[in-house]
Design a protein around this motif. Structure first.
Motif, PDB file in Angstrom:
ATOM      1  N   ARG A  32      32.405  36.678  34.281  1.00  0.00           N
ATOM      2  CA  ARG A  32      32.349  35.338  33.700  1.00  0.00           C
ATOM      3  C   ARG A  32      33.048  34.325  34.610  1.00  0.00           C
ATOM      4  O   ARG A  32      32.589  33.201  34.771  1.00  0.00           O
ATOM      5  N   HIS A  33      34.157  34.753  35.198  1.00  0.00           N
ATOM      6  CA  HIS A  33      34.887  33.895  36.129  1.00  0.00           C
ATOM      7  C   HIS A  33      34.011  33.547  37.339  1.00  0.00           C
ATOM      8  O   HIS A  33      33.948  32.390  37.764  1.00  0.00           O
ATOM      9  N   ALA A  34      33.304  34.566  37.854  1.00  0.00           N
ATOM     10  CA  ALA A  34      32.420  34.343  39.002  1.00  0.00           C
ATOM     11  C   ALA A  34      31.281  33.390  38.634  1.00  0.00           C
ATOM     12  O   ALA A  34      30.890  32.541  39.446  1.00  0.00           O
ATOM     13  N   VAL A  35      30.763  33.491  37.403  1.00  0.00           N
ATOM     14  CA  VAL A  35      29.700  32.588  36.938  1.00  0.00           C
ATOM     15  C   VAL A  35      30.231  31.149  36.885  1.00  0.00           C
ATOM     16  O   VAL A  35      29.574  30.209  37.345  1.00  0.00           O
ATOM     17  N   ARG A  91      29.901  36.234  45.788  1.00  0.00           N
ATOM     18  CA  ARG A  91      30.872  36.785  44.846  1.00  0.00           C
ATOM     19  C   ARG A  91      30.202  37.133  43.517  1.00  0.00           C
ATOM     20  O   ARG A  91      30.445  38.178  42.932  1.00  0.00           O
ATOM     21  N   LEU A  92      29.358  36.206  43.056  1.00  0.00           N
ATOM     22  CA  LEU A  92      28.665  36.411  41.784  1.00  0.00           C
ATOM     23  C   LEU A  92      27.747  37.632  41.870  1.00  0.00           C
ATOM     24  O   LEU A  92      27.732  38.468  40.966  1.00  0.00           O
ATOM     25  N   ALA A  93      27.007  37.731  42.970  1.00  0.00           N
ATOM     26  CA  ALA A  93      26.104  38.877  43.157  1.00  0.00           C
ATOM     27  C   ALA A  93      26.890  40.179  43.168  1.00  0.00           C
ATOM     28  O   ALA A  93      26.483  41.179  42.577  1.00  0.00           O
ATOM     29  N   LYS A  94      28.053  40.151  43.825  1.00  0.00           N
ATOM     30  CA  LYS A  94      28.905  41.331  43.920  1.00  0.00           C
ATOM     31  C   LYS A  94      29.446  41.735  42.539  1.00  0.00           C
ATOM     32  O   LYS A  94      29.447  42.912  42.171  1.00  0.00           O
TER      33      LYS A  94
END
Ligand SMILES: [Zn+2]
Length: 115
Positions: A58-61, A75-78
């Motif tokens: 959620r943080h990455a989103v 980062r989000l993909a990871k």
């Protein structure tokens, strides 16, 4: 509420997620229950580790929505990939633990516990 089609009776209904305790510490079972046939749809285990991973995802989103940079995209993909991997391994782990527990209980019922 979610509009979900039951995989058993194929009827669509508005459902909300329900939880029940699991035999394991820090783990609950999450599911949707079809009001037409009583089938449990999308039944899965939710552990503290998975909740932690959800927060990281959620943080990455949030970061991606704020700044659409290549770094945040990566980062989000990871995080998505890491979450999917953890989700699968947690389901596998607790499912096999539940099976082991059930066969142990069955053996105890049939032969009595060894002391
Ligand atoms: Zn159904």
């Amino acid at each position: 509420m979610l509009n979900v089609q039951c995989s058993e009776c194929k009827k669509v209904s508005e459902l909300s997620l329900q939880t029940q305790p699991s035999p394991f510490e820090n783990v609950v079972q999450v599911f949707l229950e079809c009001p037409h046939c009583g089938s449990r749809i999308r039944n899965h285990f939710l552990s503290v580790e998975l909740i932690q991973k959800q927060l990281e995802l959620r943080h990455a989103v949030t970061q991606w929505n704020k700044h659409k940079t290549r770094l945040n995209f990566n980062r989000l993909a990871k995080e998505r990939q890491a979450y999917a991997v953890l989700f699968d391994s947690e389901q596998e782990k607790y499912r096999s633990m539940l099976e082991a527990l059930a066969s142990f209980e069955k053996a105890v019922a049939e032969h009595g516990a060894e002391s």
